[in-house]
Structures are given as structure tokens and as C-alpha cells.
Scaffold this motif. Sequence first.
Motif, PDB file in Angstrom:
ATOM      1  N   PHE A   1       0.697  -1.309   0.019  1.00  0.00           N
ATOM      2  CA  PHE A   1      -0.098   0.056   0.032  1.00  0.00           C
ATOM      3  C   PHE A   1       1.064   1.185  -0.363  1.00  0.00           C
ATOM      4  O   PHE A   1       0.383   2.350  -0.321  1.00  0.00           O
ATOM      5  CB  PHE A   1      -0.873   0.038   1.154  1.00  0.00           C
ATOM      6  CG  PHE A   1      -0.422   0.180   2.584  1.00  0.00           C
ATOM      7  CD1 PHE A   1       0.150  -0.805   3.457  1.00  0.00           C
ATOM      8  CD2 PHE A   1      -0.360   1.750   3.030  1.00  0.00           C
ATOM      9  CE1 PHE A   1       0.759  -0.190   4.532  1.00  0.00           C
ATOM     10  CE2 PHE A   1       0.257   2.209   4.044  1.00  0.00           C
ATOM     11  CZ  PHE A   1       0.890   1.029   5.020  1.00  0.00           C
ATOM     12  N   TRP A   2       2.335   1.246   0.304  1.00  0.00           N
ATOM     13  CA  TRP A   2       2.960   2.322   0.296  1.00  0.00           C
ATOM     14  C   TRP A   2       2.993   2.940  -0.955  1.00  0.00           C
ATOM     15  O   TRP A   2       3.111   4.302  -1.353  1.00  0.00           O
ATOM     16  CB  TRP A   2       4.402   2.117   0.765  1.00  0.00           C
ATOM     17  CG  TRP A   2       4.674   1.361   2.262  1.00  0.00           C
ATOM     18  CD1 TRP A   2       3.513   1.671   3.028  1.00  0.00           C
ATOM     19  CD2 TRP A   2       5.924   1.363   2.802  1.00  0.00           C
ATOM     20  NE1 TRP A   2       4.200   1.266   4.344  1.00  0.00           N
ATOM     21  CE2 TRP A   2       5.603   1.119   4.353  1.00  0.00           C
ATOM     22  CE3 TRP A   2       7.174   1.524   2.626  1.00  0.00           C
ATOM     23  CZ2 TRP A   2       6.644   1.005   5.368  1.00  0.00           C
ATOM     24  CZ3 TRP A   2       8.175   1.028   3.521  1.00  0.00           C
ATOM     25  CH2 TRP A   2       7.675   1.210   5.041  1.00  0.00           C
TER      26      TRP A   2
ATOM     27  N   ILE B   1       0.533   5.582  -1.663  1.00  0.00           N
ATOM     28  CA  ILE B   1       0.637   7.018  -0.712  1.00  0.00           C
ATOM     29  C   ILE B   1       0.710   8.224  -1.765  1.00  0.00           C
ATOM     30  O   ILE B   1       2.104   8.481  -2.026  1.00  0.00           O
ATOM     31  CB  ILE B   1       1.605   6.893   0.437  1.00  0.00           C
ATOM     32  CG1 ILE B   1       1.247   5.517   1.209  1.00  0.00           C
ATOM     33  CG2 ILE B   1       1.581   8.062   1.201  1.00  0.00           C
ATOM     34  CD1 ILE B   1       2.170   5.226   2.503  1.00  0.00           C
TER      35      ILE B   1
ATOM     36  N   ARG C   1       3.749  10.682  -0.946  1.00  0.00           N
ATOM     37  CA  ARG C   1       5.074  10.156  -1.460  1.00  0.00           C
ATOM     38  C   ARG C   1       5.613  10.928  -2.593  1.00  0.00           C
ATOM     39  O   ARG C   1       6.780  11.078  -2.679  1.00  0.00           O
ATOM     40  CB  ARG C   1       5.248   8.745  -1.293  1.00  0.00           C
ATOM     41  CG  ARG C   1       6.532   8.027  -1.274  1.00  0.00           C
ATOM     42  CD  ARG C   1       6.658   6.471  -1.311  1.00  0.00           C
ATOM     43  NE  ARG C   1       6.236   6.040   0.008  1.00  0.00           N
ATOM     44  CZ  ARG C   1       6.581   6.042   1.022  1.00  0.00           C
ATOM     45  NH1 ARG C   1       7.642   7.033   1.098  1.00  0.00           N
ATOM     46  NH2 ARG C   1       6.178   5.558   2.134  1.00  0.00           N
TER      47      ARG C   1
ATOM     48  N   TYR D   1       9.844   1.632  -6.933  1.00  0.00           N
ATOM     49  CA  TYR D   1       9.391   2.524  -5.852  1.00  0.00           C
ATOM     50  C   TYR D   1       9.825   3.954  -6.555  1.00  0.00           C
ATOM     51  O   TYR D   1      10.826   4.011  -6.845  1.00  0.00           O
ATOM     52  CB  TYR D   1       9.946   2.241  -4.545  1.00  0.00           C
ATOM     53  CG  TYR D   1       9.444   0.813  -4.149  1.00  0.00           C
ATOM     54  CD1 TYR D   1       7.818   0.617  -3.876  1.00  0.00           C
ATOM     55  CD2 TYR D   1      10.410  -0.299  -4.126  1.00  0.00           C
ATOM     56  CE1 TYR D   1       7.807  -0.733  -3.247  1.00  0.00           C
ATOM     57  CE2 TYR D   1      10.093  -1.440  -3.599  1.00  0.00           C
ATOM     58  CZ  TYR D   1       8.730  -1.837  -3.379  1.00  0.00           C
ATOM     59  OH  TYR D   1       8.483  -2.996  -2.763  1.00  0.00           O
TER      60      TYR D   1
ATOM     61  N   TRP E   1       8.739   6.637   6.344  1.00  0.00           N
ATOM     62  CA  TRP E   1       9.305   8.037   5.804  1.00  0.00           C
ATOM     63  C   TRP E   1      10.737   8.132   6.049  1.00  0.00           C
ATOM     64  O   TRP E   1      11.290   9.185   5.910  1.00  0.00           O
ATOM     65  CB  TRP E   1       8.322   8.915   6.656  1.00  0.00           C
ATOM     66  CG  TRP E   1       6.664   8.781   6.310  1.00  0.00           C
ATOM     67  CD1 TRP E   1       6.068   8.041   7.105  1.00  0.00           C
ATOM     68  CD2 TRP E   1       6.145   9.061   4.948  1.00  0.00           C
ATOM     69  NE1 TRP E   1       4.707   8.156   6.346  1.00  0.00           N
ATOM     70  CE2 TRP E   1       5.012   8.546   5.216  1.00  0.00           C
ATOM     71  CE3 TRP E   1       6.590   9.703   3.941  1.00  0.00           C
ATOM     72  CZ2 TRP E   1       3.941   9.041   3.997  1.00  0.00           C
ATOM     73  CZ3 TRP E   1       5.777  10.037   2.966  1.00  0.00           C
ATOM     74  CH2 TRP E   1       4.373   9.772   2.955  1.00  0.00           C
TER      75      TRP E   1
ATOM     76  N   PHE F   1      12.784   4.261   3.857  1.00  0.00           N
ATOM     77  CA  PHE F   1      12.096   4.084   2.425  1.00  0.00           C
ATOM     78  C   PHE F   1      13.053   5.288   1.716  1.00  0.00           C
ATOM     79  O   PHE F   1      13.287   5.051   0.542  1.00  0.00           O
ATOM     80  CB  PHE F   1      10.476   4.532   2.326  1.00  0.00           C
ATOM     81  CG  PHE F   1       9.981   4.374   0.962  1.00  0.00           C
ATOM     82  CD1 PHE F   1       9.759   3.307   0.170  1.00  0.00           C
ATOM     83  CD2 PHE F   1      10.290   5.687  -0.107  1.00  0.00           C
ATOM     84  CE1 PHE F   1       9.306   3.438  -1.085  1.00  0.00           C
ATOM     85  CE2 PHE F   1       9.948   5.752  -1.264  1.00  0.00           C
ATOM     86  CZ  PHE F   1       9.241   4.684  -1.854  1.00  0.00           C
TER      87      PHE F   1
END
Lengths: 129, 384
Positions: free
Chosen positions: A5-6, A9, A12, A120, B135, B138
Motif C-alpha cells: 500500500f506504500w 500513498i 510520497r 518504487y 518515511w 524508504f
Amino acid sequence: MLPRFWRKIKYRYNLVGTKCENCGSIYYPPRNICPECRRKSRMVEVELGERGRVVTYTVIHDVPESSKLMKPYVVGIVELDSGARVTAQIVEDPERVEIGSRVRAVFRKYGEEGEDGIIYYGTKFVLDE
Amino acid sequence: MKRVAVIGAGMSRFGELWNMSFRDIVISAGLEALEDANLEGREIEAMYVGNMSAGRFIAQEHVSALIADYSGLASINIPAIRVEAGDASGGVALKEAYIAVASGIHDIVIAAGVEKVTDVGSSSEIMDSSIDKEWEAFNGATLAGLFAMMARLHMHEYGSSEEDLARISVKNHKNAVNNPKAQFRREITVESVLNSPYVAEPLKVLDSAPISDGAAVLILASEDVARKYTDTPVFLDAVVQSSDYLALQNRRDILEMRAVKTATRKALKLAGCSLDDVGVFELHDSFTIAEMLLYENVGIAERGKGHEAIREGVVELGGSNPVNPSGGLKACGHAVGATGIRQAVEIVYQLRGDAGKRQVDAETGMAVNIGGTGATAVTSVFRR
């Protein structure tokens, strides 16, 4: 492997945080509750802007496996002009980065899960000259 | 509230314990503590175990039951509770055990800490899970990287240097020479620290605590019960835990460890003494900069003058505020969840006069165990 689920976001990829309308404090990443006002807090989303300055930084040499191709890389804590602070990579020659350097946000790749895996993305900073 | 005493202390060797399993390590520490207290074991009423990450280090959860079982306490059906707070897990386990005895609920309890780290290849990535993974990690930060950012800022604002940090590592290695349980019992030089490779600038390999296997155990008892077992109990007069923002970016002052300040101030008040009364310290030196910032946040040095404490030698074994006679996390070893208890064991040895060649003359001792970059802090005050 990171929690899936990151990737979803939005914060981000966009420097959007929350502001407490009760006390005026600004937070990044966004929070549901203001740590100063707690139950009295009234949180609204706010654009944080993309420019700021380097509060402190380091050059990471002992890097996680997932980031070994970037080695060594610069990571810093950036204070945006709106007051929020962000921990992020600074994609510059380490020799050119200093405490107090002006920087601006850019959209960049952070890592990947193998050759065919998920990529990512997130926010990094470059010198703002 | 009942006054709480330590009636037994023990620890395994710290280091890469290739021939010992998780169970072997914790049992070796536990047996030493039971022998020290002259207990059979059936007098134990509860057990609190500090452990950060057995699930990832050895793929075993439910270690509270595992340890109760293998330490022979499952047969008497005591409650066994695992406590997790990053590398402050041991300190928090000690606090939970302290509360259990001080409250009068239990009379004799075990406070333990254990970690088996060296069986996996990615141990430093597991260590990084005590920072904000979403936060901080990552976005490229590591635990070492965050401490490095604090070091860089301290150097920038106050003129400390890489040599000052190196001196802290040299001191701790020198102290560990006389600790038979320590992982590294050899002296190192400022030059060797400065010449070791960078982990995260300005921190180097020899500014960093190793990640170690190890366990440590204390047996706590209420004062009246303690008198039956020993004429010379060491009293645990306060254990206070505090928290702070998990991510370093959210602390408005990056060099202020508010959890440490709060826990230490409250612990001294509870123990009814001042920092001047404390004669020996075990301070969490996961990195040399952590020890230096603890000088300032505990109050041994003024803000911005932590480096003067090491330059002037006040934190050396023979100085006015000896810090880490055991060798600290740097040289004794950092078995993560065991560290908070291991620090407490050293203070107990010091106050009983059992510290051999690293003995300091002190009546009161303090241990400060932190988690991650200081989001958890536990300060304990011991008196003989």
C-alpha cells in the motif's frame, strides 16, 4: 519487500502535508491528529511547496541491499520553506551539499523489487541554483 | 509502592556465538543469575523478556513461552511476557519487571533480555526497522545515517570533531579489556577509528557498535523478600521510560533527546537523588555520537559541550563521571534486546564491588537505554 500500500500513498510523490487550523503547525507526512492540540486539532491538507534548505545530511556508504547501485548516496533532512521537514535523498555530488544549501524537490525512483518487480518512486531533492 | 532490590545478576558472553542457539544463550545468562541469587527457580513468579526482533532474526515468535519452557519455568506455569521497544527492549522489560514488584503484585520476578542476531545476512536492515520505515528508511535513511546527521549537525554547530567521537570508541574499547564477557577485549587507537571505512559520514565502522548475540538476566525482589537472600542487596530505586517522535525529522531540535531528558529527570526525582550523586554510568553508545549526545541530555555535560567531556577525561574510568566501564555497546557488544538488561547488570556488579579491574568506587549508578534514534528512552537508578 515493502508493504504494497506504500506505493499508493500520494504524499510520497507530492509534498502535501497537513496543517492544524487550531495551532497553525504543519506536518509531513500528514497526520490525523495534531501532536500539540490532540483532540482540539483540526487538520486540513496543505501544499508544502517544493523549495527548502538542508538542515543536516550524511553520505551513506553502508547501504541497504535494495539501494546498492546508488552507493554512496546523500540523505538529508530538508526543511521546506513552509516549515515542514522531510527526510529524503539529495541527488547531488556529496562535495556540493552543505548544511544550509538551498534545494528543490524532484520526482525520482527510489528502488525496485528485482528486475521484473515493482519500482518504487518518491520525492528527492536537487540543489536549487 | 515496595522498594525493589536486585538479588541476582547474570549474562552470557556477548559476540558471535556460533555454537549457541537462542535458547542456549538465554539459559546460560539465566542460570548464572539464579546461581548468583541462590534460587532454585520455583520461587520465580513472573518473567519479562526484552527482545527486539526474534521473528526476523531467527524466524521465531512467541519467545516468551519458549524461554519460560527452556528455563524450566513452564512447569510452574508462570506468566512470561515479551517486551519490544527496538534496542530499548531490555530497558523496558526491566521497567515492567520493576513495576510488577514495586506494585506488590509479585515478590520475585525475572527481567531478561536476549537477541540472536548473527544467524542472518541482513542484520543491519533488521536493525534499521527501529527507525520510521515508511518515511525515513524508504527515503534512504539508515539508523547509522540518522545518527550521522546528528553528528554532522553537532560538529557544525559546536565544533566537535571526528577525533572526539573516535576518543569515545577508544575509551570504551580500553574499558572492555577488563570485561571477561565483552565481545572485543582489545584496545584500539584514534588513528584506527579515523582510518576505518565510513558507514555514513562522518561515522565510521569503529564509531558503530557491533551487532551481537547475547543475553542478560536480573532477578528482582521486594525489599523484605530480598533480605532473606542477601545481606547486600542493590536497590533499583527508579526505572522510568519516556517516548519521543519516532522520526528524527519531526523533532524540532535534532540534538535534543527529550525522551532521555524526561526519563532521567523523573528517575532522579523518584530515586530522591541528584546527578551529582551518581558515580557510574552505562550510556547507550550504539554509535559514538549517541554516547556524546547522552552526556548532554543526561546532564554530565552542558548542551553543545559533550565533546569536552571526552577531551577532558571526565568520562574515563578514573574520571569524575565514568561512562561505560563495561566497554559499552561498542566493545562489550550490542545484543539489541539484551542491551538494557546488560547495562543494568554492569551497574549491579559495580555497586556490589564485583567489577574486578574495571571497578569504579560508587554508591549510586545509572543506566540509560535508548531505542532507535531516541524515540524510546529508559533511565534506571541503582543504589547499594
